[in-house]
Design a protein around this motif. Structure first.
Motif, PDB file in Angstrom:
ATOM      1  N   ARG A  22     126.436  69.947 -53.596  1.00  0.00           N
ATOM      2  CA  ARG A  22     125.103  70.130 -53.011  1.00  0.00           C
ATOM      3  C   ARG A  22     125.142  69.961 -51.504  1.00  0.00           C
ATOM      4  O   ARG A  22     124.576  70.771 -50.759  1.00  0.00           O
ATOM      5  N   SER A  43     121.904  71.193 -59.347  1.00  0.00           N
ATOM      6  CA  SER A  43     121.162  70.053 -59.886  1.00  0.00           C
ATOM      7  C   SER A  43     120.905  70.215 -61.376  1.00  0.00           C
ATOM      8  O   SER A  43     120.992  69.246 -62.146  1.00  0.00           O
ATOM      9  N   HIS A  79     119.196  61.162 -61.228  1.00  0.00           N
ATOM     10  CA  HIS A  79     118.769  62.553 -61.054  1.00  0.00           C
ATOM     11  C   HIS A  79     117.632  62.645 -60.033  1.00  0.00           C
ATOM     12  O   HIS A  79     117.625  63.537 -59.180  1.00  0.00           O
ATOM     13  N   PHE A  83     118.518  64.968 -56.500  1.00  0.00           N
ATOM     14  CA  PHE A  83     118.221  66.388 -56.679  1.00  0.00           C
ATOM     15  C   PHE A  83     117.919  67.124 -55.372  1.00  0.00           C
ATOM     16  O   PHE A  83     117.957  68.340 -55.329  1.00  0.00           O
TER      17      PHE A  83
END
Length: 274
Positions: A22, A43, A79, A83
């Motif tokens: 990411r 994600s 999470h 994200f």
């Protein structure tokens, strides 16, 4: 304990690799709109890959409920804080269209990315299990990585459970807007964990169409249409009812609105670990 240790290692590895990817994508494509779609894919992959491992621990490894719920809570928080603006849930993308914070075209693109990430996770995870890093993975490999439908009720009841779970999470997010983001993540994770405890034995308590497509649809026992009814229609209706209730019905009756346009919180989901 050896199986659990390996699974914890894999969960950490999935998150770490996803986070590195990411950040790399964000730096390389910082000036491009393409970046948000890459982040959405990465994600959702992280969400689904971790859930596959948790699902295996719960259904095949038979870990204690307390451990399963603790892992559900912790991974939900992880999470939420990693994200980086990804939604990770088709229902959440549709909510953004309703809020007019996303165009229909952009929402459809995000949903496509979410399902792509879900398919990639579903395709990759058997190769990880095939490495035989634990006895749990070896046993699962021996049976061809097969899974059985977690639906343990009539289809209307199962859909109602998914609807109720999605409604509860959406309502929690709506009412926790004033909380600091770091506290909000823990609060919503606690709600998700409670819902997994309450509804996990009926449907697995997924309440995320993309996540369900990755983890539940490959399982034998029900048809694609039946899974769609439970895991797609149920959550979408749950979110819709919550939005209409707290954005339309209650404001009309009380003259107040719970929604704030600066809300920035991904509508993520967890999965049954019991």
């Amino acid at each position: 304990m050896a199986d659990l240790s390996v699974s914890l290692f894999l969960l950490a590895l999935f998150v770490l690799l996803s986070e590195v990817t990411r950040r790399t994508a964000t730096k390389l494509f910082a000036k491009s709109d393409f970046c948000i779609y890459l982040v959405e894919i990465i994600s959702t992959f992280q969400l689904c890959a971790c859930t596959h491992e948790l699902k295996l621990l719960g259904e095949v490894g038979r870990i204690e409920p307390q451990i399963g719920l603790t892992l559900t809570y912790l991974i939900s928080v992880v999470h939420a804080v990693t994200f980086h603006g990804a939604i990770g849930n088709p229902s959440g993308a549709l909510e953004h269209v309703y809020r007019k914070s996303l165009t229909g075209k952009s929402a459809l693109a995000r949903i496509a990315c979410q399902f792509f990430g879900a398919v990639v996770a579903r395709s990759v995870i058997p190769y990880v299990w095939a490495l035989g890093l634990s006895d749990l993975h070896l046993r699962h490999k021996l049976f061809g990585f097969k899974c059985i439908s977690p639906i343990n009720a009539t289809l209307p009841k199962a859909a109602a459970v998914e609807l109720a779970c999605a409604f509860a999470v959406q309502t929690a997010v709506t009412h926790m807007q004033s909380l600091d983001e770091k506290y909000r993540a823990h609060a919503v994770a606690a709600v998700i964990t409670a819902l997994v405890y309450a509804g996990g034995s009926v449907t697995g308590a997924v309440f995320n169409p993309a996540l369900a497509y990755s983890t539940q649809f490959p399982c034998s026992g029900h048809t694609f249409a039946e899974y769609s009814f439970v895991y797609w229609l149920g959550p979408v209706l749950g979110v819709t009812i919550s939005l209409l209730l707290f954005d339309k019905v209650i404001p009309i009756l009380s003259g107040k609105s719970y929604y704030q346009k600066d809300l920035e919180f991904p509508f993520f989901e967890a999965k049954k670990t019991l």
